[in-house]
Design a protein around this motif. Structure first.
Motif, PDB file in Angstrom:
ATOM      1  N   PRO A 223       0.822  -1.228   0.000  1.00 44.89           N
ATOM      2  CA  PRO A 223       0.000   0.000   0.000  1.00 44.89           C
ATOM      3  C   PRO A 223       0.850   1.269   0.000  1.00 44.89           C
ATOM      4  O   PRO A 223       0.328   2.348  -0.285  1.00 44.89           O
ATOM      5  CB  PRO A 223      -0.807  -0.141   1.295  1.00 44.89           C
ATOM      6  CG  PRO A 223      -0.014  -1.059   2.160  1.00 44.89           C
ATOM      7  CD  PRO A 223       0.674  -2.002   1.240  1.00 44.89           C
ATOM      8  N   ARG A 224       2.130   1.143   0.315  1.00 45.27           N
ATOM      9  CA  ARG A 224       2.995   2.309   0.324  1.00 45.27           C
ATOM     10  C   ARG A 224       3.118   2.937  -1.067  1.00 45.27           C
ATOM     11  O   ARG A 224       3.388   4.140  -1.190  1.00 45.27           O
ATOM     12  CB  ARG A 224       4.389   1.921   0.831  1.00 45.27           C
ATOM     13  CG  ARG A 224       4.437   1.526   2.305  1.00 45.27           C
ATOM     14  CD  ARG A 224       5.781   0.882   2.663  1.00 45.27           C
ATOM     15  NE  ARG A 224       6.904   1.750   2.348  1.00 45.27           N
ATOM     16  CZ  ARG A 224       7.361   2.720   3.146  1.00 45.27           C
ATOM     17  NH1 ARG A 224       6.772   2.940   4.324  1.00 45.27           N
ATOM     18  NH2 ARG A 224       8.391   3.457   2.781  1.00 45.27           N
ATOM     19  N   ASP A 227       0.381   5.592  -1.187  1.00 48.58           N
ATOM     20  CA  ASP A 227       0.235   6.476  -0.024  1.00 48.58           C
ATOM     21  C   ASP A 227       0.792   7.861  -0.349  1.00 48.58           C
ATOM     22  O   ASP A 227       1.998   8.042  -0.494  1.00 48.58           O
ATOM     23  CB  ASP A 227       0.962   5.875   1.171  1.00 48.58           C
ATOM     24  CG  ASP A 227       0.665   6.617   2.463  1.00 48.58           C
ATOM     25  OD1 ASP A 227       0.028   7.696   2.400  1.00 48.58           O
ATOM     26  OD2 ASP A 227       1.079   6.135   3.536  1.00 48.58           O
ATOM     27  N   ASN A 228      -0.092   8.872  -0.448  1.00 50.60           N
ATOM     28  CA  ASN A 228       0.335  10.226  -0.771  1.00 50.60           C
ATOM     29  C   ASN A 228       0.935  10.966   0.418  1.00 50.60           C
ATOM     30  O   ASN A 228       1.361  12.120   0.269  1.00 50.60           O
ATOM     31  CB  ASN A 228      -0.837  11.036  -1.332  1.00 50.60           C
ATOM     32  CG  ASN A 228      -1.131  10.667  -2.785  1.00 50.60           C
ATOM     33  OD1 ASN A 228      -0.314  10.892  -3.675  1.00 50.60           O
ATOM     34  ND2 ASN A 228      -2.299  10.075  -3.016  1.00 50.60           N
ATOM     35  N   ASN A 229       0.978  10.323   1.574  1.00 53.92           N
ATOM     36  CA  ASN A 229       1.663  10.911   2.720  1.00 53.92           C
ATOM     37  C   ASN A 229       3.173  10.632   2.685  1.00 53.92           C
ATOM     38  O   ASN A 229       3.921  11.188   3.491  1.00 53.92           O
ATOM     39  CB  ASN A 229       1.082  10.365   4.028  1.00 53.92           C
ATOM     40  CG  ASN A 229      -0.344  10.821   4.241  1.00 53.92           C
ATOM     41  OD1 ASN A 229      -0.677  11.989   4.003  1.00 53.92           O
ATOM     42  ND2 ASN A 229      -1.207   9.900   4.668  1.00 53.92           N
TER      43      ASN A 229
END
Length: 534
Positions: A223-224, A227-229
């Motif tokens: 999922p990384r 991930d827009n964080n």
């Protein structure tokens, strides 16, 4: 006796004033000083003049203690006299040969060789040339030159002959320059043997080791990647070590390497080697995704004008048959590599990402780049360093403004910018449909009338009015061709770019810059060590 009238009287003799006498005295003193100065100057000039030796009939000059290099710049030196006579003698050799006077040409050539020997001997000893050494040769060359002049090799003949030879030499020099550029271009395109060896070893591991496939499948489903964080970087290349150096330098200069995600796209030939390399090496917890361009099934000739152009037989003939207007740089395979054009499809390749930093494979990161993700682009799509400090980086140097399609829409004096370090706001990109603008200009240039090849010209058009200038220290260019970049500028740079033919992974790269790249290459890896040694 009657007195004379006033008009006929003798005038009264008056004495000169004291001040007049003083003034006359000062003028006389000044005159004596001036005459003394002139005489002294004439004496100095006579000392510097050549002295005629009555016995030998040659001119002698006063010499100071200096080496042959300094002496050759002195018009009154023996070395200078020999050099000038050699130049004239070489001209007469050419003329004598053309008139079949081979004996005179042989005599001149023999004396020129003797002269060159004396000059090289003086240069090696770092001493001045003595009169005993130079005088016999000067006299002999003077005699031969006089003999050549007596053979009716007059000045007009000499001038015409030298003009023709100068023209021939200029043509040879131009041909040598073009050939040198071509050879340099060919060398820069080649892959060193040790890198090819490394790819083969890694590809063998990829085909035989199923554990590597399990690791890469786990990364694909991470999922990384969405991930827009996190901080997302992308590199498109088929050069394994170059990409590895970019990744390694980026994570080595950031405070939080585990928050870094790298997206790499390569071709099928290098896909297995890259997967094996990044799966088996430690990059401090950074996530590295590798894709191959063949998996982008939506990138077809019906969708992309550049894919359509690259697959056309006419374009392949234009590229491979060498009809590139004698510009060797356009023979570089990167101009016909689809990997080079993927930068215009980043929103489609990564549809879930909002902001990415694009890096070329010939850069090295020296400082933390994560602050660029917080940079306000003021609604623009592209953040890049402008390159118009020099006049040759204006739009008119890249584009053909004689075409009204361009001249009516763009300013030819607009400032250019550089690919290599770019901050892309993918949300603004999608809203502005920059990829569609890029497609429009590629279609307009289907016959190559707006620009020749490359990605920067269409990039300048597609991102026109949508580029936010970055501070110059973020991205310093020229390490692949410019040997005179200020060291302070390099030290202050966040990213240094080896754009040009002198890439750091090649043996003929610029030595003082190569260390910046080599420190991020894992030379302790057994495969790399074995390939370099063997």
């Amino acid at each position: 006796m009657r007195r004379r009238a006033a008009d006929y009287r003798r005038p009264v003799r008056r004495k000169f004033s004291v001040w007049i006498w003083v003034l006359l005295g000062l003028l006389c003193i000044a005159g004596f000083i001036f005459l003394f100065f002139l005489q002294n100057q004439e004496f100095k000039d006579r000392v510097e003049q050549p002295i005629l030796d009555q016995k030998s009939g040659t001119l002698q000059f006063p010499h100071t203690n200096q080496n042959v290099t300094d002496e050759s710049a002195n018009p009154n030196s023996y070395a200078r006299q020999l050099l000038e006579q050699m130049t004239l003698a070489k001209a007469y050799i050419v003329i004598a040969k053309e008139h079949n006077n081979h004996h005179l040409a042989w005599e001149l050539t023999s004396n020129i060789r003797t002269c060159q020997f004396l000059l090289s001997k003086a240069a090696m000893k770092n001493t001045q040339m003595t009169q005993q050494e130079a005088q016999p040769l000067i006299k002999t060359l003077s005699t031969l030159i006089f003999k050549a002049q007596e053979s009716h090799y007059d000045i007009a003949t000499t001038i015409m002959t030298m003009k023709s030879h100068i023209q021939a030499l200029e043509e040879r020099a131009n041909a040598a320059t073009i050939q040198s550029t071509l050879f340099g271009q060919l060398a820069s395109e080649s892959l060193p043997k040790n890198l090819h060896c490394l790819n083969i070893k890694l590809l063998s591991d990829w085909l035989t080791n199923n554990t590597l496939h399990d690791i890469t499948n786990e990364i694909k489903n991470s999922p990384r990647l969405l991930d827009n964080n996190l901080y997302h970087f992308c590199v498109f290349s088929d050069n394994l070590l170059a990409v590895s150096a970019v990744v390694n330098s980026t994570i080595s200069n950031t405070l939080h390497p585990k928050q870094i995600v790298f997206h790499v796209v390569t071709n099928e030939a290098n896909y297995g080697a890259m997967q094996a390399w990044f799966a088996t090496n430690n990059f401090k917890g950074c996530t590295i995704e590798v894709k191959k361009i063949e998996d982008l099934t939506w990138l077809t000739s019906s969708y992309s004008p550049v894919v359509k152009k690259l697959t056309q037989p006419e374009f392949r003939a234009y590229y491979f048959q060498g009809s590139l207007d004698n510009e060797p740089k356009f023979g570089n395979p990167k101009y016909v590599s689809l990997l080079n054009h993927l930068r215009f499809y980043i929103p489609e390749i990564y549809p879930h990402l909002e902001k990415v930093i694009f890096l070329d494979d010939d850069v090295i990161v020296q400082k933390d780049l994560t602050p660029l993700f917080l940079l306000d682009l003021h609604g623009n799509v592209n953040g890049a360093v402008e390159t118009c400090l020099e006049s040759f980086h204006r739009f008119y140097k890249y584009l053909n403004f004689s075409n009204p399609v361009l001249s009516s829409k763009f300013d030819p004096q607009a400032c250019g910018w550089a690919f290599g370090l770019n901050v892309f706001d993918l949300v603004a990109w999608r809203n502005a449909n920059v990829t569609g603008v890029y497609h429009f200009w590629e279609e307009q240039n289907s016959e190559g009338m707006l620009w020749k090849l490359g990605t920067l010209p269409p990039g300048l058009l597609a991102f026109y009015g949508r580029t936010e200038p970055l501070d110059r220290r973020w991205h310093v260019l020229g390490l692949g061709y410019d040997m005179n970049i200020d060291n302070r500028l390099i030290e202050s740079a966040s990213v240094v770019h080896f754009n040009g033919n002198l890439k750091p992974w090649l043996k003929f790269g610029i030595g003082k810059y190569k260390v910046l790249w080599e420190q991020y290459v894992n030379r302790s890896h057994p495969y790399l060590f074995d390939c370099v040694v063997n």
